[in-house]
Motif scaffolding. Structure first.
Motif, short mmCIF file in Angstrom:
data_model
loop_
_atom_site.label_atom_id
_atom_site.label_comp_id
_atom_site.label_asym_id
_atom_site.label_seq_id
_atom_site.Cartn_x
_atom_site.Cartn_y
_atom_site.Cartn_z
N THR A 212 -10.58 -7.63 -0.13
CA THR A 212 -10.85 -6.20 0.03
C THR A 212 -12.07 -5.79 -0.80
OG1 THR A 212 -8.54 -5.65 0.47
CG2 THR A 212 -9.94 -3.87 -0.35
N ARG A 216 -14.26 -8.12 3.11
CA ARG A 216 -13.65 -7.14 4.00
C ARG A 216 -13.94 -5.73 3.49
NH1 ARG A 216 -7.65 -9.84 5.21
NH2 ARG A 216 -8.45 -11.70 6.29
N LYS A 218 -14.34 -1.68 3.32
CA LYS A 218 -13.41 -0.65 3.77
C LYS A 218 -14.15 0.63 4.16
CE LYS A 218 -10.03 -3.18 3.63
NZ LYS A 218 -9.39 -3.53 4.91
N SER A 273 -3.08 7.00 1.51
CA SER A 273 -3.84 6.64 2.71
C SER A 273 -5.32 6.40 2.44
CB SER A 273 -3.68 7.73 3.78
OG SER A 273 -4.30 8.94 3.36
N ASP A 279 -4.98 -0.58 3.45
CA ASP A 279 -4.87 -1.52 4.56
C ASP A 279 -4.13 -2.80 4.17
OD1 ASP A 279 -6.13 0.14 6.36
OD2 ASP A 279 -8.09 -0.82 6.20
N GLU A 280 -4.47 -3.34 3.01
CA GLU A 280 -3.83 -4.60 2.60
C GLU A 280 -2.35 -4.40 2.31
OE1 GLU A 280 -4.79 -5.34 -2.05
OE2 GLU A 280 -6.56 -5.05 -0.79
N ILE A 282 -0.36 -2.05 3.76
CA ILE A 282 0.29 -1.87 5.06
C ILE A 282 0.45 -3.22 5.75
CG2 ILE A 282 0.00 -0.85 7.36
CD1 ILE A 282 -1.47 1.50 5.90
N ASP A 283 -0.59 -4.04 5.69
CA ASP A 283 -0.53 -5.35 6.33
C ASP A 283 0.52 -6.24 5.67
OD1 ASP A 283 -1.73 -7.41 8.18
OD2 ASP A 283 -2.11 -8.40 6.26
#
Length: 335
Positions: A212, A216, A218, A273, A279-280, A282-283
């Motif tokens: 992240t 990756r 964001k 949020s 994202d990480e 939630i994944d």
């Protein structure tokens, strides 16, 4: 309120003006003029000591009760002794649920003592025993030194819980930010080593994926406040001993890169949020569920990293109530 701008790190490193205000929860917006300049202060080898001292200055004063004590315990596998803080121990023959806590700080700052106030509040709400580990920080100690410190704390709690009024069969791991990452790493290690059964893992905006903000990138609203992509690259690189996002990282160091999540304890994951880790997290919750692990995911709209520590909001206390309810369920406590 006037619009507040922020320069964020784009995929190619270019500074691009961006207005984060519309994405922030209304209760958190008044703090932005103070938090945005702080968010630009990226840790370096030169300023790390000063940042650690500054972080300790924000610690809340401890409460008169529940009581807490400090103890030095043997390190695991010949590692140096480890300092732990014990909250709400009782010598009354009770068998209460236990929590092994790992503090936050991006792997590079923070200490167990600074979080005692929050742990006292959790211990009082649950009437549980809590042990918090003062693990060694990166870059002075890289993975797996801090893991072994935390495992030493977990094993000591498991072997000595009954002497402090705790039930060694009902242990949860708990941590926020990098502490949430440490708790996830510890849960994986405990599963793989097969010595200590865990009942639950509560991960508060956990730091789970070194990719992240490196390989990756964001969206700009994620990680604009408090913990940014630049912070994340420094923290993970310091912890891993290789650049964040590298093709190869030490085995067991990055929860998001752990292929097999089967057999892990049930989990609670809470995040905002617009947190860099949204994202990480939630994944990871999805991957736990797909692996047959019961997982509860709670995403707070418009909340940035560490939002629940901002005074004067309603979303912070509500989030803490959700955490307490999850811990009650995970530790089979009366609701």
């Amino acid at each position: 309120m006037a619009t507040v701008g922020l320069a964020f790190s784009a995929p190619l490193g270019a500074a691009v003006p961006f207005d984060v205000m519309p994405f922030v929860h209304p209760e958190l917006r008044p703090m932005l003029p103070r938090l945005l300049p702080m968010s630009k202060a990226v840790p370096t080898a030169a300023n790390l000591v000063r940042m650690r001292e500054g972080a300790r200055a924000y610690a809340s004063p401890v409460l008169a009760a529940p009581a807490w004590t400090e103890k030095s315990i043997p390190g695991y596998g010949g590692a140096p002794d480890v300092r732990v803080f014990i909250v709400n121990a009782k010598d009354d023959g009770s068998l209460r649920s236990c929590i092994l806590h790992t503090h936050g700080g991006g792997f590079i700052i923070g200490d167990a003592k600074s979080g005692l106030r929050q742990l006292q509040e959790i211990a009082a709400a649950l009437d549980c025993l809590i042990v918090s580990v003062d693990y060694r920080l990166a870059p002075e100690t890289r993975f797996a030194g801090s893991l072994e410190d935390n495992y030493a704390g977990l094993k000591w709690l498991y072997q000595n819980a009954h002497q402090m009024g705790g039930n060694s069969d009902r242990i949860a791991v708990l941590g926020d930010s990098a502490g949430g990452g440490h708790a996830a790493i510890l849960a994986i290690a405990a599963r793989d080593r097969g010595e200590i059964p865990l009942a639950y893992q509560a991960l508060i905006y956990p730091m789970l994926d070194d990719r992240t903000g490196s390989t990756r990138p964001k969206p700009p609203m994620m990680g604009a406040v408090i913990w940014t992509e630049a912070h994340n690259r420094f923290g993970w690189s310091s912890f891993l001993g290789v650049a964040a996002g590298s093709r190869r990282v030490p085995a067991g160091a990055v929860p998001a890169r752990t292929e097999d999540l089967k057999g892990l304890p049930p989990a609670f994951i809470g995040v905002g949020s617009i947190d860099l880790f949204a994202d990480e997290d939630i994944d990871y919750a999805k991957r736990l569920i797909d692996s047959g692990v019961a997982a509860e995911l709670h995403v707070v709209p418009g909340a940035f990293h560490g939002f629940d520590n901002i005074p004067g909001t309603t979303i912070g206390p509500k989030f803490r109530e959700t955490l307490i309810a999850a811990l009650k369920q995970g530790l089979a406590l009366p609701s």
